[in-house]
Design an enzyme around this catalytic site. Sequence first.
Site, short mmCIF file in Angstrom:
data_model
loop_
_atom_site.label_atom_id
_atom_site.label_comp_id
_atom_site.label_asym_id
_atom_site.label_seq_id
_atom_site.Cartn_x
_atom_site.Cartn_y
_atom_site.Cartn_z
N GLU A 85 107.49 11.17 -1.03
CA GLU A 85 107.62 10.15 0.03
C GLU A 85 106.92 8.85 -0.36
OE1 GLU A 85 105.97 11.39 3.77
OE2 GLU A 85 106.59 9.55 4.80
N LYS B 86 105.93 4.67 0.18
CA LYS B 86 105.44 3.82 1.26
C LYS B 86 105.21 2.42 0.72
CE LYS B 86 101.99 4.00 4.96
NZ LYS B 86 101.18 4.93 5.74
N HIS C 24 108.41 3.06 6.47
CA HIS C 24 107.75 2.78 5.20
C HIS C 24 108.35 1.66 4.38
CE1 HIS C 24 105.33 6.77 4.87
NE2 HIS C 24 105.17 6.14 6.02
#
Length: 427
Positions: free
Chosen positions: A230, A232, A266
């Site tokens: 993930e 950001k 994000h």
Amino acid sequence: MAKQQQQIEQAYARAQEQYGALGVDVAQALERLAAVSISLHCWQGDDVGGFERVSDELGGGLAVTGNYPGKARTPDELRSDFELATSLIPGRHRINLHACYAEFAGQRVDRNELTPAHFQRWIDWARDKQLGIDFNPTYFSHPHAADGFTLTHQDAGIRQFWIDHGIACRRIGAAMGQALGSTCVTNIWIPDGMKDVTVDRKGPRERLKQALDEIFSESLDPAHNLDAVEAKLFGIGSETYVPGSHEFYLGYAIQNNKLICLDAGHFHPTETIADKISAVMLYVDEILLHVSRGIRWDSDHVVIWNDDLRSIAEELVRGGFLQRVHIGLDYFDASINRVAAWVIGTRAMIKALLAALLEPIDQLRQLEQAGDYTGRLALLEEVKTLPLGAVWDQYCLSKGVPVGLDWLDQVRHYESTVLAQRTGSVA
Ligand code: RNT
Ligand code: ZN
């Protein structure tokens, strides 16, 4: 009750006619909807607290605001709250756990030594409730993360600690997936980054790549565990530079056959994830979504049925991606009833999927292909006021969950009888 049921069924029959006139098979849409599982994040239930209590600070640039009473203080309380939430949401869903929700039964270990045994109670409970589990290593709320660096840390010892945590968590994810006969998605997010002007942007990324390679070096059965990464853009305290950026992880995911996780909060505040889906799906097999709602920044407000959410659902359906996408929710609001926050957000997500499944997609495609953009826009506008609510009510009724706002009565009752008792801390 019988009267209410009759009214819902009548409205549904009328809705079927209206959608049917546009070539939409409503019953089939409901069947497809029932096959979609949403991964509900456990951390909405206790403000991302977890049960380790190794750090007083949430850290990692994460911030939960609000002090609504009744937050879950123990795993049992959290499970109880979660059970109520899922009983008010139509369909069969999943729970998304973080490593900091481990249960130690008196034998505390640090995060690099976690094993499936520390999640056995979660696994047994999930089996009993017929829930799948997804998982996340926790790279925050810990003394070794206090300076804002984990997998990119300059200190090889601290980096190794976090690499070992990642390795442990993948094994736990695989054990969960195997035990429950339902693939666990284990998602890695790290908070690492720099507050201000950064001279070396390359070094931390090199270290991150290397650390991920080590974490993923053990091959696990993809039927048990799938890995996601993930990205950001920035966080509180990492405003200037985040090594785990979108470009970094997209490249990593493509090169290493991992899932890319797209979190709606994000990216730049005006950048939405809906348009990214069909692009990244050309290059990765599967993706994970963290459906969230940022307001001005990555604020993780409760998901609601707004244009952003609708666009995400439309892209999933229009692209035929539902089988290749894992839909997770990621928000935390401590200013309202936390069980209600789960229910509102998840019901909104499902409702958005329903709206997308009810689109007269064949007609819309024909208009677009014929270059009739006038007709396309006109039909899209027309569809917005079709009786989606009648279909939604019927869906809730058929799944045995409260229709309309009836769920709120149950949450309020639970609040006054259960949550209100939660004063002070529990040992
Ligand atoms: C943080 C990421 C991450 C967390 C959870 C708690 O910005 O979105 O997914 O929210 O892991
Ligand atoms: Zn997220």
